[in-house]
Design an enzyme around this catalytic site. Structure first.
Site, mmCIF file in Angstrom:
data_model
loop_
_atom_site.group_PDB
_atom_site.id
_atom_site.type_symbol
_atom_site.label_atom_id
_atom_site.label_comp_id
_atom_site.label_asym_id
_atom_site.label_seq_id
_atom_site.Cartn_x
_atom_site.Cartn_y
_atom_site.Cartn_z
ATOM 1 N N THR A 1 0.827 -1.215 0.000
ATOM 2 C CA THR A 1 0.000 0.000 0.000
ATOM 3 C C THR A 1 0.860 1.263 0.000
ATOM 4 O O THR A 1 0.512 2.243 -0.653
ATOM 5 C CB THR A 1 -0.937 0.043 1.229
ATOM 6 O OG1 THR A 1 -0.148 -0.072 2.410
ATOM 7 C CG2 THR A 1 -1.963 -1.065 1.184
ATOM 8 N N VAL A 2 1.990 1.241 0.705
ATOM 9 C CA VAL A 2 2.825 2.447 0.763
ATOM 10 C C VAL A 2 3.472 2.709 -0.599
ATOM 11 O O VAL A 2 3.463 3.833 -1.104
ATOM 12 C CB VAL A 2 3.904 2.327 1.856
ATOM 13 C CG1 VAL A 2 4.840 3.533 1.813
ATOM 14 C CG2 VAL A 2 3.250 2.207 3.231
ATOM 15 N N GLU B 1 12.547 9.305 7.146
ATOM 16 C CA GLU B 1 11.461 9.985 7.877
ATOM 17 C C GLU B 1 10.263 9.066 8.091
ATOM 18 O O GLU B 1 9.613 9.115 9.144
ATOM 19 C CB GLU B 1 11.036 11.239 7.102
ATOM 20 C CG GLU B 1 9.962 12.067 7.750
ATOM 21 C CD GLU B 1 10.397 12.712 9.063
ATOM 22 O OE1 GLU B 1 10.032 12.145 10.112
ATOM 23 O OE2 GLU B 1 11.092 13.741 9.052
ATOM 24 N N GLY C 1 -8.358 -5.480 10.493
ATOM 25 C CA GLY C 1 -7.102 -5.224 9.805
ATOM 26 C C GLY C 1 -6.233 -4.187 10.480
ATOM 27 O O GLY C 1 -5.243 -3.722 9.910
ATOM 28 N N GLU D 1 -2.029 -7.173 13.305
ATOM 29 C CA GLU D 1 -1.544 -8.324 12.540
ATOM 30 C C GLU D 1 -2.105 -9.626 13.129
ATOM 31 O O GLU D 1 -2.493 -9.666 14.299
ATOM 32 C CB GLU D 1 -0.014 -8.400 12.615
ATOM 33 C CG GLU D 1 0.697 -7.139 12.210
ATOM 34 C CD GLU D 1 0.736 -6.943 10.705
ATOM 35 O OE1 GLU D 1 0.589 -7.944 9.972
ATOM 36 O OE2 GLU D 1 0.904 -5.794 10.262
ATOM 37 N N ASP E 1 7.819 -2.889 18.199
ATOM 38 C CA ASP E 1 7.673 -1.925 17.102
ATOM 39 C C ASP E 1 7.949 -0.505 17.614
ATOM 40 O O ASP E 1 8.750 0.234 17.028
ATOM 41 C CB ASP E 1 6.251 -2.029 16.521
ATOM 42 C CG ASP E 1 5.973 -0.950 15.487
ATOM 43 O OD1 ASP E 1 6.463 -1.097 14.350
ATOM 44 O OD2 ASP E 1 5.286 0.029 15.811
ATOM 45 N N LYS F 1 11.300 2.272 16.927
ATOM 46 C CA LYS F 1 11.127 3.679 16.570
ATOM 47 C C LYS F 1 11.807 4.597 17.576
ATOM 48 O O LYS F 1 12.484 5.560 17.192
ATOM 49 C CB LYS F 1 9.632 3.997 16.453
ATOM 50 C CG LYS F 1 8.960 3.246 15.290
ATOM 51 C CD LYS F 1 7.437 3.335 15.388
ATOM 52 C CE LYS F 1 6.745 2.579 14.271
ATOM 53 N NZ LYS F 1 5.287 2.417 14.529
#
Lengths: 437, 437
Positions: free
Chosen positions: B15-16, B129, B187, B190, B201, B205
């Site tokens: 999707t990205v 970014e 959705g 996961e 996650d 970051k």
């Protein structure tokens, strides 16, 4: 730029200038900072105590002379004012192709197009992160981080004095004049507060953001600005009962007629990202595609935050990161929509003071219905005062012209004691489901 | 760079990737965008429907081949995963001095130092970014806007799945497992949610943000990460009664022992800038001098926001604005403090389930006093359930070692039914007076 050291001249040594010198004097050994050197300074009074040592730097009585001096690579303008020495000095520096960093929102809002032309003609640079929202990096975010986006609107709390006053009114239960007087005593508001409380300071800032986001020349003549003098404690309380908070909102948005820039008191639903921004903070919400909503919050003024923003511009220049002042060449800048052109739909809050007699609400409802304005909620406040019984209502979305006509009719009703106060009502943020992660 | 057009190769067309192609295909005629050209793409499946036309671009089955191709000026890595083809392809591109833009937080958190070395050795670039907080431009703000500042801490809501779950638990009154199952159906989470809900996650970051803010190599081994599986609806409700909201907070801060990076559920006072950030949003609060507190809020994931961030990196490269990956050359990067080194003081919330018998509170108080932990507030919840009577308390600031010892003693009391749940409690934002404007 290799290891070239850029020489900086600072004009204006108030608290921001002092904060900047302190920042640049600190942290020797930094890779970027070592390539900036304060070469010269200028201010009205050389001997005023400032808490920073300016003796290492060349002194100029006249900022224009410093701006003209070829030893100055970057001219930092912290004098202030739309005209006078600030404007002359910046023009001189730009005309010899030097780079200029300024915190001067009034200068840019009124003469930004002309200054951008000088940059285009002579190859200098003009950076002004500190001119809007102090330490909040809204200009960089708009110009660089959202470069791939189409911005639809920018809404901000851009005047800390007004936000402080409104927040304090709500928190302490005191009226505007009382809180303003206190803010003046504390040094949070100027002796002549009109520039802040009547919306022009926020207007200059939103005009600059609109220029960058929409590729227009900054324009004061296209600006509609209202301040907060009319907002009473009663309105703050009644708005709260309906689930809203009153803020002075500066807003620039694309409309069918073009880009419209306004400053006005607005009712925000409590879940609006700007509703919880209190005190003297500044904040901006940018709505853009495809990024969605971006909110930035921080200190909008003060020596430290403003010096931080000026320094960021200086470091960008050292890194060779020089952008066009308004994102596009000056001859490609558009013209914003002048105030009052075009109609639009909106929701409003209307506050009335009425005499306590039968049929008042019927008369008000009829006046609204006659102009096609439909009521969303209505509240007759039980706490009647000497000045009348407060009635507040919020409308559904309808044309501003209809609202104005209905307001005029309502104001002329016998039972209505004072002219109705009408305040724009903002919708909450889009509440669609967010994709996770 | 004059009018040179830079050729982009995109590896990974989820999707990205699709969102990015859409963004780059749109808005022809833009000064900056016209200098970027998508040259080639690579993905696992060429024929999968994607909603964007990839037929104009060269196709590579193997992203490493594309990364090696000299026609690609900028290699965009959207494959994901800390190792495997993403890592190999990025290494190949950097080794030939190409520029790399990636959204891959795991790759950078685990191999960032090595990749920064490749940039230093071969003169390429590495921009990321999109790897942290999606469309929220926190990396640019830290690296550029706050370049003149000394950062003391970064606190963030960096995992939208966890924030969605916690917000939904509070709003709907349902338990973790129930809300997680729903998020999976929708959705938002996961099939294997552990990477999100156990904090890793967010850990990747915050490790990246810490690296940039403090000039360290990103480090997973120095990270302490706890997730939200232990947070029950009871805790959310009891915290609210005490005036707090529970959020999964990723935090990096300077301590006496060095920079410490952690992910853990935390109680935030309602006036904390992160307390009102709901749903799947991401947000970051940066505390730095002299700017003060800067808060950034926006969508942390999704095709649009992530593509926006990748595009911003691409446009920076077009503008010639290329910075070092972590702000300083790789051989100058420091080492963060490994998890668990050093003691520190903190405030905590402790939730107990006890049998309803006399003397329980006395026994708990004694255990705390024995280790010098003093109680700030204590609440025995009247809504006793089958599993025992809930007692919650908050402590004043004291050493974590003392808290752990007191917790162990309390857990061994006969009346205490389950091991006490201890959650860190964050102080509110600094509440000093803000200068106006």
């Amino acid at each position: 730029l290799g290891d070239i050291v850029l020489r900086v001249g600072i004009a204006g040594l108030g608290t921001v200038g002092g904060g900047l010198i302190q920042l640049l004097q600190g942290a020797q050994g930094d890779r970027v900072r070592d390539r900036l050197m304060v070469e010269a300074v200028s201010a009205r009074n050389r001997s005023r105590p400032r808490g920073v040592d300016i003796s290492p730097y060349r002194w100029f009585d006249d900022p224009c002379e410093m701006a003209a001096d070829p030893s100055i690579d970057i001219f930092v303008e912290l004098i202030g004012g739309a005209d006078g020495p600030a404007k002359r000095a910046v023009e001189i520096a730009l005309t010899r192709g030097a780079k200029v960093v300024t915190a001067n929102k009034a200068l840019l809002a009124e003469h930004g197009h002309h200054l951008a032309q000088l940059v285009d003609q002579h190859g200098g640079a003009l950076a002004f992160e500190a001119a809007v929202a102090g330490g909040v990096p809204v200009i960089k975010v708009l110009r660089e981080s959202l470069a791939g986006n189409r911005t639809s609107s920018i809404s901000g709390i851009l005047n800390g004095t007004c936000n402080y006053i409104l927040t304090t009114m709500e928190g302490s239960g005191r009226e505007f004049t009382d809180v303003l007087a206190e803010a003046q005593r504390l040094g949070y508001a100027e002796a002549d507060p009109s520039f802040d409380v009547d919306g022009m300071d926020a207007g200059h800032k939103i005009a600059l953001l609109a220029a960058i986001a929409f590729g227009n020349s900054p324009s004061i003549s296209a600006l509609e600005a209202d301040g907060i003098r009319e907002i009473s404690l009663l309105d703050i309380r009644l708005a709260a009962k309906l689930g809203y908070r009153i803020k002075l909102i500066a807003k620039a948005e694309r409309t069918d007629a073009g880009v419209r820039t306004r400053v006005q008191p607005s009712l925000l639903p409590m879940n609006h990202p700007l509703a919880s921004v209190g005190g003297a903070l500044n904040a901006v919400v940018i709505a853009a595609e495809p990024v969605g909503l971006i909110t930035l919050i921080g200190a909008g003024a003060g020596a430290g935050p403003t010096a931080s923003a000026v320094a960021a511009d200086l470091f960008d220049i050292v890194e060779g990161d020089v952008r066009l002042p308004f994102g596009v060449p000056s001859d490609k800048l558009g013209t914003p929509v002048p105030a009052g052109v075009g109609d639009e739909t909106e929701r409003v809050y209307m506050r009335l003071l009425v005499g306590d007699r039968p049929g008042v609400i019927a008369a008000i409802s009829n006046a609204l219905a006659k102009h096609g304005v439909s009521i969303d909620s209505l509240l007759q406040d039980p706490s009647a005062s000497d000045s009348g019984v407060p009635i507040v209502l919020t409308t559904h979305r309808c044309s501003r012209v209809s609202i104005d006509r209905a307001t005029a009719d309502i104001g002329s009703l016998d039972a209505v004691i004072a002219p109705p106060l009408v305040i724009r009502l903002e919708d909450g943020p889009g509440s669609g489901p967010h994709r996770s992660n």
